[in-house]
Write an enzyme that holds these catalytic residues in place. Structure first.
Site, short mmCIF file in Angstrom:
data_model
loop_
_atom_site.label_atom_id
_atom_site.label_comp_id
_atom_site.label_asym_id
_atom_site.label_seq_id
_atom_site.Cartn_x
_atom_site.Cartn_y
_atom_site.Cartn_z
CE LYS A 1 -2.26 -0.81 3.80
NZ LYS A 1 -1.57 -2.05 4.18
NE ARG B 1 -4.21 0.78 11.46
CZ ARG B 1 -3.36 -0.01 10.81
NH1 ARG B 1 -3.70 -1.26 10.57
NH2 ARG B 1 -2.19 0.45 10.41
NE ARG C 1 7.99 -5.04 5.16
CZ ARG C 1 6.70 -4.77 5.37
NH1 ARG C 1 6.02 -4.07 4.47
NH2 ARG C 1 6.09 -5.21 6.46
NE ARG D 1 7.53 -3.03 10.76
CZ ARG D 1 6.28 -2.88 10.33
NH1 ARG D 1 6.02 -2.13 9.26
NH2 ARG D 1 5.29 -3.47 10.97
NE ARG E 1 2.85 -7.02 10.80
CZ ARG E 1 3.96 -6.85 10.08
NH1 ARG E 1 5.09 -7.47 10.43
NH2 ARG E 1 3.96 -6.04 9.05
#
Length: 371
Positions: free
Chosen positions: A195, A270, A309, A315, A327
């Protein structure tokens, strides 16, 4: 919330909850004014009143009957005659208490004609109930016994009222408004769908402002704004930041750019409550969400993307498969239901999120161009 019907736009004026309270109050007033054991005959004037009439008699705590009529005109025996006739009444009305149910009364011309027809039916009593009344344009001397709510002389739809036969099924009342000027898009998709990458490209292509919830949070916390300090308080305590705080941050961000061509909302809303709050906020500005555009990618492929990634993102939650799955679980249980919310409005657009960045941008652009 703003709705589009055919070529016109309508802004919510009276909520479904307020309508329910008005209907309930009208039904109780009518019931309390009737003699004990009186069985009234309610007459609904088609087409608009069918929703109001159905809700009204459910709230009417007592025995009653209901019929629906329509006023028709036809040529009489002479060329100059225009004879009016009610279609739908077959009952003997002699000695009955008749209560006309109207969804809305403006000039009162049609109601006056219907009233005159009933007046000669040897009835016991005739009363009129209307959900909405436009006092500024009413031109008759006929007394309206029960009025739910006075409204201005504006064109409205919803709750049985229509624009070219559309809008009758809307649960609230919407008022005619001007066409929104912005292109507002909710860019949607699960973690790792890309996104952020696509939003950066599309904001340049369409001259839109990209609002990322994550960026907004980080800005407010780093600069110790009032909302940032409040959000940090919840985060430090291990609690979710309340919707109200998040929404106020987004409102402040939107208000920074009053002359924008539109916004791409990334990471917001959300939840359904956030989506509704966003609709209300934009409607206050006579704007709307043009569409939720969702990148659709299988979960297994996304897990692979995120792990890849994680090699460079820094992260920790990009390198742990269990955390990644958590998640997705959070997304599927809380956020994915927004698809149904926007789909019900006819503004959900799914886009294949697999392929090169350029291919995905082209697919998204096809949708953007239509909105």
């Amino acid at each position: 919330m703003i709705k589009k019907l055919n070529d016109l736009y309508f802004k919510e004026l009276i909520s479904s909850n307020e309508i329910s309270e008005i209907v309930k109050s009208l039904a109780h007033q009518v019931k309390s004014d009737l003699p004990k054991n009186e069985v009234p005959l309610f007459i609904g004037i088609l087409n608009g009143c069918f929703v109001f009439a159905a809700d009204f008699i459910r709230e009417f705590n007592g025995d009653c009957e209901i019929s629906f009529v329509k006023l028709a005109s036809y040529e009489g025996t002479k060329s100059s005659e225009n004879v009016k006739k009610l279609i739908g009444i077959n009952e003997d009305l002699s000695g009955r208490t008749i209560i006309i149910l109207e969804d809305i009364i403006d000039t009162g011309t049609t109601l006056q004609e219907i009233y005159e027809i009933f007046r000669h039916q040897n009835i016991k009593e005739l009363k009129i109930v209307t959900l909405f009344f436009k006092p500024d344009v009413y031109r008759k001397e006929l007394h309206i016994n029960y009025i739910g709510k006075n409204i201005a002389d504006k064109f409205i739809v919803g709750y049985g009222l229509d624009y070219n036969e559309l809008g009758r099924n809307l649960p609230a009342i919407y008022q005619l408004t001007t066409q929104p000027k912005m292109k507002n898009i909710v860019l949607f998709g699960p973690p790792g769908a890309g996104k952020g990458t696509q939003a950066t490209l599309l904001k340049e292509k369409y001259d839109l402002i990209h609002i990322s919830t994550g960026d907004v949070f980080r800005f407010n916390i780093k600069n110790e704004t009032e909302l940032g300090l409040l959000a940090k308080k919840f985060i430090d305590a291990g609690d979710l930041v309340p919707d109200e705080v998040t929404i106020n941050m987004l409102k402040a961000e939107v208000n920074k750019s009053p002359d924008a061509n539109g916004f791409i909302f990334d990471g917001f809303p959300r939840t359904e409550s956030q989506a509704k709050a966003l609709d209300v906020f934009l409607a206050e500005k006579n704007e709307r969400i043009n569409g939720m555009v969702a990148l659709e990618v299988t979960e297994d492929l996304l897990v692979e993307r995120i792990l890849e990634r994680g090699k460079t993102s820094g992260r920790s939650d990009d390198t742990d498969k269990e955390k990644i799955r958590n998640r997705f679980n959070e997304y599927n249980t809380k956020t994915a239901i927004l698809k149904d919310y926007y789909d019900a409005q006819g503004t959900y657009y799914g886009v294949n999120g697999v392929g090169s960045i350029e291919d995905i941008t082209d697919r998204l652009s096809e949708v953007f161009d239509k909105l």
